[in-house]
Design a protein around this motif. Structure first.
Motif, PDB file in Angstrom:
ATOM      1  N   MET A   1     -45.337  47.864 -87.873  1.00 58.30           N
ATOM      2  CA  MET A   1     -45.007  47.096 -86.685  1.00 58.30           C
ATOM      3  C   MET A   1     -45.917  47.509 -85.520  1.00 58.30           C
ATOM      4  O   MET A   1     -46.287  48.668 -85.408  1.00 58.30           O
ATOM      5  CB  MET A   1     -43.545  47.315 -86.298  1.00 58.30           C
ATOM      6  CG  MET A   1     -42.555  46.567 -87.192  1.00 58.30           C
ATOM      7  SD  MET A   1     -42.373  44.851 -86.716  1.00 58.30           S
ATOM      8  CE  MET A   1     -41.101  44.329 -87.867  1.00 58.30           C
ATOM      9  N   GLN A   2     -46.234  46.520 -84.675  1.00 58.08           N
ATOM     10  CA  GLN A   2     -47.075  46.792 -83.518  1.00 58.08           C
ATOM     11  C   GLN A   2     -46.277  47.485 -82.423  1.00 58.08           C
ATOM     12  O   GLN A   2     -45.073  47.291 -82.301  1.00 58.08           O
ATOM     13  CB  GLN A   2     -47.646  45.469 -82.982  1.00 58.08           C
ATOM     14  CG  GLN A   2     -48.461  44.686 -83.991  1.00 58.08           C
ATOM     15  CD  GLN A   2     -48.875  43.334 -83.461  1.00 58.08           C
ATOM     16  OE1 GLN A   2     -48.627  43.009 -82.307  1.00 58.08           O
ATOM     17  NE2 GLN A   2     -49.515  42.540 -84.287  1.00 58.08           N
ATOM     18  N   PRO A   3     -46.955  48.295 -81.578  1.00 55.68           N
ATOM     19  CA  PRO A   3     -46.258  48.885 -80.427  1.00 55.68           C
ATOM     20  C   PRO A   3     -45.836  47.803 -79.439  1.00 55.68           C
ATOM     21  O   PRO A   3     -46.442  46.731 -79.367  1.00 55.68           O
ATOM     22  CB  PRO A   3     -47.309  49.819 -79.818  1.00 55.68           C
ATOM     23  CG  PRO A   3     -48.328  50.017 -80.889  1.00 55.68           C
ATOM     24  CD  PRO A   3     -48.335  48.777 -81.703  1.00 55.68           C
ATOM     25  N   LEU A   4     -44.811  48.086 -78.663  1.00 51.09           N
ATOM     26  CA  LEU A   4     -44.311  47.115 -77.696  1.00 51.09           C
ATOM     27  C   LEU A   4     -45.317  46.903 -76.571  1.00 51.09           C
ATOM     28  O   LEU A   4     -45.697  45.791 -76.252  1.00 51.09           O
ATOM     29  CB  LEU A   4     -42.975  47.594 -77.122  1.00 51.09           C
ATOM     30  CG  LEU A   4     -42.290  46.654 -76.134  1.00 51.09           C
ATOM     31  CD1 LEU A   4     -41.859  45.381 -76.825  1.00 51.09           C
ATOM     32  CD2 LEU A   4     -41.106  47.324 -75.487  1.00 51.09           C
ATOM     33  N   ASP A 323     -40.038  46.962 -83.488  1.00 47.62           N
ATOM     34  CA  ASP A 323     -38.771  46.924 -84.214  1.00 47.62           C
ATOM     35  C   ASP A 323     -37.887  48.109 -83.852  1.00 47.62           C
ATOM     36  O   ASP A 323     -36.660  48.001 -83.839  1.00 47.62           O
ATOM     37  CB  ASP A 323     -39.011  46.877 -85.718  1.00 47.62           C
ATOM     38  CG  ASP A 323     -39.757  48.100 -86.225  1.00 47.62           C
ATOM     39  OD1 ASP A 323     -40.574  48.644 -85.463  1.00 47.62           O
ATOM     40  OD2 ASP A 323     -39.542  48.505 -87.380  1.00 47.62           O
ATOM     41  N   GLU A 324     -38.502  49.258 -83.524  1.00 44.73           N
ATOM     42  CA  GLU A 324     -37.730  50.410 -83.069  1.00 44.73           C
ATOM     43  C   GLU A 324     -37.049  50.096 -81.733  1.00 44.73           C
ATOM     44  O   GLU A 324     -35.871  50.411 -81.531  1.00 44.73           O
ATOM     45  CB  GLU A 324     -38.626  51.631 -82.910  1.00 44.73           C
ATOM     46  CG  GLU A 324     -39.162  52.206 -84.196  1.00 44.73           C
ATOM     47  CD  GLU A 324     -40.030  53.424 -83.951  1.00 44.73           C
ATOM     48  OE1 GLU A 324     -39.911  54.012 -82.844  1.00 44.73           O
ATOM     49  OE2 GLU A 324     -40.824  53.791 -84.834  1.00 44.73           O
ATOM     50  N   LEU A 328     -33.019  50.027 -80.976  1.00 47.61           N
ATOM     51  CA  LEU A 328     -32.382  50.823 -79.927  1.00 47.61           C
ATOM     52  C   LEU A 328     -31.708  49.925 -78.896  1.00 47.61           C
ATOM     53  O   LEU A 328     -30.655  50.275 -78.342  1.00 47.61           O
ATOM     54  CB  LEU A 328     -33.427  51.713 -79.256  1.00 47.61           C
ATOM     55  CG  LEU A 328     -34.060  52.790 -80.162  1.00 47.61           C
ATOM     56  CD1 LEU A 328     -35.221  53.461 -79.440  1.00 47.61           C
ATOM     57  CD2 LEU A 328     -33.025  53.819 -80.591  1.00 47.61           C
ATOM     58  N   TRP A 329     -32.308  48.766 -78.628  1.00 43.91           N
ATOM     59  CA  TRP A 329     -31.709  47.802 -77.695  1.00 43.91           C
ATOM     60  C   TRP A 329     -30.337  47.356 -78.195  1.00 43.91           C
ATOM     61  O   TRP A 329     -29.381  47.258 -77.412  1.00 43.91           O
ATOM     62  CB  TRP A 329     -32.640  46.600 -77.540  1.00 43.91           C
ATOM     63  CG  TRP A 329     -32.135  45.527 -76.629  1.00 43.91           C
ATOM     64  CD1 TRP A 329     -32.237  45.480 -75.268  1.00 43.91           C
ATOM     65  CD2 TRP A 329     -31.454  44.321 -77.013  1.00 43.91           C
ATOM     66  NE1 TRP A 329     -31.651  44.323 -74.783  1.00 43.91           N
ATOM     67  CE2 TRP A 329     -31.165  43.588 -75.833  1.00 43.91           C
ATOM     68  CE3 TRP A 329     -31.065  43.782 -78.235  1.00 43.91           C
ATOM     69  CZ2 TRP A 329     -30.517  42.365 -75.853  1.00 43.91           C
ATOM     70  CZ3 TRP A 329     -30.412  42.564 -78.255  1.00 43.91           C
ATOM     71  CH2 TRP A 329     -30.141  41.870 -77.075  1.00 43.91           C
ATOM     72  N   CYS A 330     -30.236  47.116 -79.490  1.00 41.51           N
ATOM     73  CA  CYS A 330     -28.941  46.733 -80.073  1.00 41.51           C
ATOM     74  C   CYS A 330     -27.938  47.873 -79.962  1.00 41.51           C
ATOM     75  O   CYS A 330     -26.761  47.646 -79.634  1.00 41.51           O
ATOM     76  CB  CYS A 330     -29.122  46.325 -81.530  1.00 41.51           C
ATOM     77  SG  CYS A 330     -30.089  44.816 -81.777  1.00 41.51           S
ATOM     78  N   LEU A 470     -32.938  52.770 -89.724  1.00 42.82           N
ATOM     79  CA  LEU A 470     -34.138  51.946 -89.559  1.00 42.82           C
ATOM     80  C   LEU A 470     -35.240  52.348 -90.537  1.00 42.82           C
ATOM     81  O   LEU A 470     -36.029  51.504 -90.965  1.00 42.82           O
ATOM     82  CB  LEU A 470     -34.642  52.054 -88.116  1.00 42.82           C
ATOM     83  CG  LEU A 470     -35.805  51.134 -87.745  1.00 42.82           C
ATOM     84  CD1 LEU A 470     -35.372  49.678 -87.792  1.00 42.82           C
ATOM     85  CD2 LEU A 470     -36.342  51.472 -86.368  1.00 42.82           C
ATOM     86  N   LEU A 471     -35.308  53.617 -90.910  1.00 47.90           N
ATOM     87  CA  LEU A 471     -36.380  54.122 -91.776  1.00 47.90           C
ATOM     88  C   LEU A 471     -35.853  54.560 -93.137  1.00 47.90           C
ATOM     89  O   LEU A 471     -36.505  55.316 -93.846  1.00 47.90           O
ATOM     90  CB  LEU A 471     -37.095  55.294 -91.092  1.00 47.90           C
ATOM     91  CG  LEU A 471     -37.764  54.976 -89.757  1.00 47.90           C
ATOM     92  CD1 LEU A 471     -38.342  56.233 -89.130  1.00 47.90           C
ATOM     93  CD2 LEU A 471     -38.860  53.935 -89.942  1.00 47.90           C
TER      94      LEU A 471
END
Length: 884
Positions: A1-4, A323-324, A328-330, A470-471
């Protein structure tokens, strides 16, 4: 996944087409909802990563076939240029065209087309680079067949698409869907979009579909579509002033016949981009964790090393994968439907306002018309990260960049370190919902997995604490020792040629955890089928059993499955596996007697043997017993243990049902296991670990277990002994190891046998024979143990194990094996909490003595394999006997 980084999280929603409730498929089962189909196809979109594509993150399914998509988002788009009403410079037009084509070409390599290109779906990041949004909508909806709205914008769709008309799967009058669009569709859409940028305004926006069709047919008769469009919109002079390469690009994109129109790949290599193509380097996909190429091959330090230390306002969260951040937002309280409701994208209506329209025989209609809310709303709502940032405000920078060496213990502690330390002691389900704790665990595991296999030992060490959900997939693969180019190996297996087991696999998959949305989707069935078939084809000496459903997907799934089965289910899937299964169940029966003799006696008395309930447990490693969310927690621990750990899980399950089993007979027990009551999985894991700690490692010996790997291949933690480490893995064969028994002999014995080397290790015998005070293995890895020597007093005095006690067999049992006196009340009552090892020169005497102790409910009884005959060769016997 790309960084935010400078991106945001965006959410959009749409409805899948509803299916009739009274229609079944050819197999007699209800039809799979279209929303489930879309959810299954969406999964591949999360794996597609490219600098020109917005990263897809998640999809959720709500009521009434509503789907909510979360993806990378940017507020700025090409629509902002058109709102200004000014023509864009030719250089910018070429830049946009080239970057859009890069994204389209990458999609085409994955078998996808955009089909929804428009100015508001071509986003721009903070440096003005193109990011294509909503590129997966056409793919996930099966080319528009699973939704009640067309995919794409009529103003940007090419002539061949407009001529096909619309297709809806719920329309019974249409039998066959039109052919799906190809890559050249997006080239026409790009041409219209570039034309608008050149003239500074949108075209073909206010023409209805029939008029546009007539106009497009007229265009097909023209030699120069660009000139006709320019004249139609009064911008011919503007077009003529464009550089020749830009005009040529527009003509090639807006070619009427698809056969003459170039593909994105062909257009990228065209001479029209000769002036700017040198500014772009070909994209190289990042090397994934399990691949042949080195993951550091393309790493480069910046020319100015100070760029690495650049202060970005301590926005560490922006450097985490998108995605991380969403995960965490959820956890921090994020609610997608609430966000969409606040923006009035989701609007609730009273039930009376949603009644369908119906028509009477005379043609008069009643009810509501088509609900516009079920059509596509193209709005993307930006998800605010303020609540998450406020939750993580006390988390310091060291948390985001942890050191992986032992020196990290001397680092200053963050403000929230005490709270995190306290969190570790909380139940697992609470830890998995704690935002700060999960951030810490995700960052740590992410770094350890990126250093795998170099940091394999630390992955094991941290997995003992817990694994972040997540992992979990990558962590499991690391625990199973998966390495190398798994993709090439998986792709090299023929998964298409029909084989005899195809029919059985087809029947079994729809019965496997279909409450899970992903597993119940057609795409989930396809991937599951291919993984199982790959395993069957690559193991011709084994056969497929219908209970072999291990819930992995893709090449990594196959690699994990190939590592998991030999470790825990070695030879379980032979064509004739009866001897393997029977040995496994017999050892399990001995484990029940070892840890809970009262329960074992009761189950044996009523004839409720493991053959009646435990075979599905072990064939599927308990996936047949528990729902997936419990299996995840169970396997987090299972994968840390050796091949004997499943026995302890089975005993732990029985002990949770102990009271009900002891109170019931055979029929009631059968009914109990036909609908297994709720099992506390965290308690089950905790008790299974304790049971394993009290089980001598040779007590679970099986001659049909997987042969041991060399010591260099096992996991080791140096001075950190644990029931997880290689110190307590399966035994290596020596002269003092357990000898294999015939199955009939094994079944005749109630208690397990342990090896001489195990007894020496547990008693800590070394050098000059002496008996150290044993320590419970729960603390140092070695349980308390008591050796009971059943030889005659004369033989005992000639040499015995230090610390053992003598209870002669002849004084306890008569010549026919009948009990003369019970040694429990007189001698062994004070040793009930130790592991009791029965030893003798005659194995039958030792097994009879052990069977009697089990009969009187004495726990943790085992027999020394080979007896004193093997023990004499060690030179560790002592004379005279110490008094106890």
């Amino acid at each position: 996944m790309q960084p935010l980084r400078d991106a945001e999280l965006g959410a959009s929603t749409f409805f899948a087409s509803p299916l009739p409730h009274d229609v079944c498929g050819s197999n007699g089962l209800p039809l799979t909802p279209n929303s489930i189909k879309i959810l299954g196809r969406f999964q591949i979109l999360k794996t597609i990563t490219h600098p020109r594509l917005c990263q897809y993150v998640d999809i959720t399914r709500g009521k009434h076939e509503r789907l909510v998509i979360v993806a990378e988002h940017y507020e700025k788009s090409l629509k902002d240029f058109l709102k200004q009403g000014k023509a864009v410079s030719p250089e910018k037009v070429l830049q946009v065209a080239y970057e859009v084509l890069e994204g389209l070409e990458f999609m085409n390599k994955h078998g996808m087309v955009h089909r929804a290109l428009s100015p508001n779906n071509v986003l721009l990041d903070c440096v003005g680079k193109v990011k294509l949004a909503k590129f997966g909508l056409y793919h996930m909806t099966d080319h528009g067949a699973d939704v009640d709205f067309p995919i794409g914008y009529p103003s940007y769709l090419p002539p061949e698409v407009i001529a096909q008309g619309c297709f809806y799967s719920s329309n019974p009058s249409i039998i066959e869907a039109p052919l799906p669009s190809g890559p050249k569709t997006d080239v026409w859409s790009l041409g219209v979009l570039l034309f608008e940028l050149c003239v500074g305004r949108q075209i073909l926006q206010n023409i209805d579909i029939s008029e546009r069709m007539k106009f497009i047919i007229t265009l097909g008769c023209m030699d120069d579509i660009i000139t006709v469009l320019a004249e139609e919109h009064g911008c011919l002079d503007t077009i003529k002033e464009l550089p020749e390469n830009v005009q040529a690009l527009l003509r090639k994109c807006l070619t009427f016949l698809p056969s003459k129109r170039p593909t994105p790949a062909e257009l990228l290599g065209d001479s029209v981009f000769e002036s700017i193509s040198c500014q772009y380097t070909p994209y190289q996909s990042p090397v994934r964790l399990f691949a042949a190429a080195p993951r550091c091959a393309h790493l480069q330090l910046p020319e100015d090393i100070s760029e690495l230390c650049k202060d970005d306002g301590e926005n560490y969260l922006a450097e985490r994968a998108i995605d991380e951040v969403y995960h965490l937002w959820c956890l921090a309280g994020g609610d997608l439907e609430k966000e969409l409701t606040n923006q009035e994208i989701i609007q609730s209506k009273p039930p009376i306002c949603t009644l369908p329209r119906f028509i009477l025989e005379d043609g008069e209609s009643f009810g509501q018309g088509r609900d516009r809310s079920f059509l596509l709303d193209d709005t993307t709502v930006t998800l605010s990260l303020n609540q998450l940032k406020n939750r993580l405000k006390d988390v310091t920078g060291e948390t985001y960049y942890p050191l992986l060496e032992d020196e990290q213990s001397s680092l200053p502690q963050s403000n929230s370190s005490n709270e995190l330390s306290a969190t570790v002691t909380l139940p697992l389900i609470i830890r998995e919902r704690d935002t700060e704790y999960q951030l810490t665990r995700i960052v740590l595991f992410d770094r350890l997995l990126k250093a795998y296999p170099y940091k394999k030992n630390q992955v094991w060490k941290e997995a003992r604490v817990d694994i972040p959900p997540l992992l979990r997939g990558l962590a499991w693969a690391a625990l199973l020792g998966v390495e190398g180019d798994i993709r090439s190996k998986y792709d090299g297996i023929d998964k298409d040629t029909p084989i005899p087991t195809d029919r059985q696999i087809e029947v079994d998959i729809p019965r496997c955890h279909q409450y899970d949305e992903l597993l119940s989707s057609p795409q989930g069935h396809i991937k599951f089928r291919r993984v199982l078939k790959a395993w069957v084809v690559s193991h011709p000496d084994l056969v497929y059993w219908q209970v072999l459903l291990l819930f992995f997907l893709s090449a990594l799934a196959y690699a994990c499955m190939s590592a998991f089965i030999p470790k825990y289910l070695y030879n379980f899937f032979l064509k004739d596996n009866s001897h393997v299964i029977q040995e496994y169940l017999t050892v399990f029966s001995q484990m029940i007697a070892f840890h809970d003799p009262e329960l074992s006696n009761h189950l044996n008395e009523i004839g409720f043997i493991p053959d009646l309930y435990a075979i599905p447990w072990f064939l599927t490693m308990f996936t047949h017993v528990f729902p997936l969310h419990k299996i995840f927690h169970l396997w987090d621990t299972l994968l840390l243990g050796n091949s004997s750990f499943p026995f302890c899980i089975g005993v732990a399950i029985l002990q949770q049902l102990r009271d009900r089993l002891l109170a019931n007979g055979f029929n009631e027990c059968i009914l109990l296991f036909s609908d297994l009551p709720e099992i506390d999985i965290e308690r089950c894991v905790r008790e299974s670990i304790n049971l394993f700690c009290w089980t001598p490692k040779s007590a679970t010996y099986r001659q049909h277990a997987q042969p041991n790997k060399p010591a260099s291949d096992s996991n080791s933690f140096g001075k950190t002994p644990s029931y997880y480490s290689s110190e307590y893995q399966d035994l290596t064969k020596t002269d003092l190891s357990r000898e294999p028994l015939k199955l009939s002999e094994l079944k005749a014995e109630v208690s397990p046998r342990i090896s001489v080397e195990d007894l020496i290790d547990l008693c800590e015998l070394s050098g000059p024979a002496y008996f150290k005070t044993p320590v419970k293995r729960a603390r140092t890895g070695k349980p308390k143990i008591l050796a009971v020597d059943t030889r005659s007093l004369e033989d005992f005095s000639r040499g015995h194990i230090p610390g053992s006690i003598n209870i002669p067999y002849n004084s306890t049992f008569g010549p026919e094996g009948e009990l003369v006196q019970c040694p429990v009340t007189s001698t062994l009552a004070g040793y009930r909490f130790r592991v009791i090892v029965i030893l003798s020169s005659i194995m039958k005497n030792a097994t009879t003595f052990a069977a009697h102790l089990v009969k009187v409910n004495f726990p943790r009884v085992c027999v020394l394999d080979g007896g004193m005959n093997k023990m004499k060769s060690t030179g560790l016997l002592t004379v005279p006997s110490p008094q106890i």
